[in-house]
Design a protein around this motif. Sequence first.
Motif, PDB file in Angstrom:
ATOM      1  N   LEU A  17      49.168  38.916  34.044  1.00 28.70           N
ATOM      2  CA  LEU A  17      49.067  37.460  33.972  1.00 28.70           C
ATOM      3  C   LEU A  17      47.767  37.000  34.592  1.00 28.70           C
ATOM      4  O   LEU A  17      47.258  37.609  35.528  1.00 28.70           O
ATOM      5  N   ASN A  18      47.221  35.920  34.057  1.00 22.89           N
ATOM      6  CA  ASN A  18      46.068  35.278  34.672  1.00 22.89           C
ATOM      7  C   ASN A  18      46.102  33.806  34.278  1.00 22.89           C
ATOM      8  O   ASN A  18      46.994  33.368  33.551  1.00 22.89           O
ATOM      9  N   ILE A  19      45.132  33.035  34.743  1.00 27.28           N
ATOM     10  CA  ILE A  19      45.231  31.591  34.553  1.00 27.28           C
ATOM     11  C   ILE A  19      44.962  31.150  33.119  1.00 27.28           C
ATOM     12  O   ILE A  19      45.163  29.993  32.784  1.00 27.28           O
ATOM     13  N   CYS A  74      39.384  45.454  29.185  1.00 25.61           N
ATOM     14  CA  CYS A  74      40.634  45.345  29.934  1.00 25.61           C
ATOM     15  C   CYS A  74      41.866  45.690  29.105  1.00 25.61           C
ATOM     16  O   CYS A  74      42.946  45.924  29.660  1.00 25.61           O
ATOM     17  N   THR A  75      41.753  45.741  27.762  1.00 28.33           N
ATOM     18  CA  THR A  75      42.902  46.109  26.931  1.00 28.33           C
ATOM     19  C   THR A  75      42.912  47.588  26.574  1.00 28.33           C
ATOM     20  O   THR A  75      43.827  48.048  25.900  1.00 28.33           O
ATOM     21  N   LEU A 366      39.070  25.088  35.929  1.00 25.48           N
ATOM     22  CA  LEU A 366      38.271  26.111  36.611  1.00 25.48           C
ATOM     23  C   LEU A 366      38.622  27.505  36.132  1.00 25.48           C
ATOM     24  O   LEU A 366      39.799  27.864  36.030  1.00 25.48           O
ATOM     25  N   GLN A 367      37.585  28.273  35.859  1.00 26.12           N
ATOM     26  CA  GLN A 367      37.707  29.708  35.602  1.00 26.12           C
ATOM     27  C   GLN A 367      36.743  30.395  36.563  1.00 26.12           C
ATOM     28  O   GLN A 367      35.539  30.394  36.337  1.00 26.12           O
ATOM     29  N   TYR A 368      37.261  30.920  37.650  1.00 28.28           N
ATOM     30  CA  TYR A 368      36.426  31.537  38.685  1.00 28.28           C
ATOM     31  C   TYR A 368      36.706  33.035  38.658  1.00 28.28           C
ATOM     32  O   TYR A 368      37.668  33.507  39.253  1.00 28.28           O
ATOM     33  N   LEU A 369      35.870  33.760  37.955  1.00 29.98           N
ATOM     34  CA  LEU A 369      36.096  35.186  37.732  1.00 29.98           C
ATOM     35  C   LEU A 369      35.215  36.032  38.645  1.00 29.98           C
ATOM     36  O   LEU A 369      34.115  35.632  39.014  1.00 29.98           O
ATOM     37  N   ASP A 401      39.643  42.278  33.939  1.00 32.36           N
ATOM     38  CA  ASP A 401      39.871  41.021  33.213  1.00 32.36           C
ATOM     39  C   ASP A 401      39.230  39.827  33.908  1.00 32.36           C
ATOM     40  O   ASP A 401      39.416  38.682  33.492  1.00 32.36           O
ATOM     41  N   GLY A 402      38.476  40.075  34.963  1.00 32.22           N
ATOM     42  CA  GLY A 402      37.815  38.997  35.682  1.00 32.22           C
ATOM     43  C   GLY A 402      38.648  38.391  36.788  1.00 32.22           C
ATOM     44  O   GLY A 402      38.115  37.680  37.645  1.00 32.22           O
TER      45      GLY A 402
END
Length: 530
Positions: A17-19, A74-75, A366-369, A401-402
């Motif tokens: 899971l991620n945002i 990542c996959t 926000l996407q803070y990777l 995946d960051g």
Amino acid sequence: MDVGTRIALIEAGSPGLNIYSHVAMGRGVPLLATVVRDAGYDVRAYIEDISGKDSVDWEWVRTAAVVGFSTITCTLPRTLELVEHLRSVNPGAVVVFGGPESTCHPARSFECGADCVLKGEAEHTLPRLLDIITGRSAGRLGEVPGLMWRAEGGIAEGLPVRQLTAAELDALPPVDRTLIHSAEGASVASVWRTRGCPGKCDFCEVRELYPRCVRRSDERTLEELMAAQSDGYATTFLIDDNAAASKPAFVKFLESIVDRGYARMLVIQMRADAAFRSDGRLDREFLRLLKKAAAVTVVCVGVESATDANLEELGKQTDANRTARALKAMRRRGLLVHGMFIALKNDTCEVIARNGVYARRYVTSLQYLFETPLPGTRRTREHEADGSLLFTSVRDLRLYDGMHVVLQPLKMPAEEMQVRVLREYRKFYSAVRIVSAALRGAFLRFRLLDRGQRAYLRQVRGIRRLRLWLRLHFEYKFAPVAFIATGRARLKAMLRDAEYAAYLELLSKSSAALRSDGDQGASSARSAVR
């Protein structure tokens, strides 16, 4: 149709899971499935991000002659699991890998069980390869551009990768999403105008995939955009890496969207400085046009950092103040701004906090990777050379995946960087900010529908038109609330996930081991000097 012509194309699901894991959208497989179907094959496409994990119909796939897998880094671990299961139910199938990961690091694809790797764009080369494998063509593997395959004595390679021309892109068929298994599960439709990006960011693999920036005719893109609206998609994502790379052409495209009557949410990616004219002034007409083009327009901007030293290191050719001015102008004109930041391995605690403050001030979501070493880039080669990679096994690539620290930070322990960035996420996606966005939406955020939305409304009658009119207004007023609330829900789900807890433990061990190796190396160097 003869099972010898059955082709399965599979896109493994994103790990954990991620945002942004709520976005159900395929990458290149839907178009490839359409091309393969038009070449006369019986094809099915399985995209786990749309249909869910374990949704592949193995009874059908067990009779496929060829099974193709589209990969990003990542996959790859999930792809490996799927290949292992495929070998148990259909050991005779030819396994073909493609996609960004396989193009930039083909060795890992062969490690995961690929018989062939098809690098670069595959719309022309995949049908050609299938004809050779199934015996339709007497051609040779070595004649297929970008192909690598297992041969006696090792891995063989054919002709160099060839990028498609604009005319060849125009000749590609419109995507047939009915070929996707459980296509109704898709929440976003993707369309595109351009492949490639004129930028030279040394952390990005786009230039490795598309050396040249090539644009197809806007008419093809407009057709797919309007078809997505007709098919009921609430959101369309223009997946060009930099939509405004050719700003005059993009302006004409936006004007055409308005003329066609597009009236749903539109997501685009572009540089922040596209908001300025060539003389340095804000391009207010351009920003107004972005708003007119859709009921809600979301602009995804690679902010990267609020620190000028980081921006210079990344080759962004801009500064934080100029970006802030552009972001502020976009939001003032009703655009939603999805800000994409990167936590670099040399960031300090102060830099991470500054990025969080900057994000809360200037962006809608926000996407803070964490910087992720994507294959084929100059920065990845540097990270590999200095021993910064915390995880290198194929199984651990699920962490690329960051959302996970995978490079050893220089100014703090890896687990501390993970916690500090997640703290900024919590501050951004807070309940207080949801309430604040709701109040602004209720009392301050409103718009008059533009020509495109009014044309869309004229297509319906009676009470349905009223309901649609209300929906368009409420979507616009409360879109920021939905973005923040969704991000908050996904963040909370990720933090409760058992896999995340296991990752934190693994991160602590890997970081400690890497630090120990570094200390031993330094001790040996000191002994050698003495």
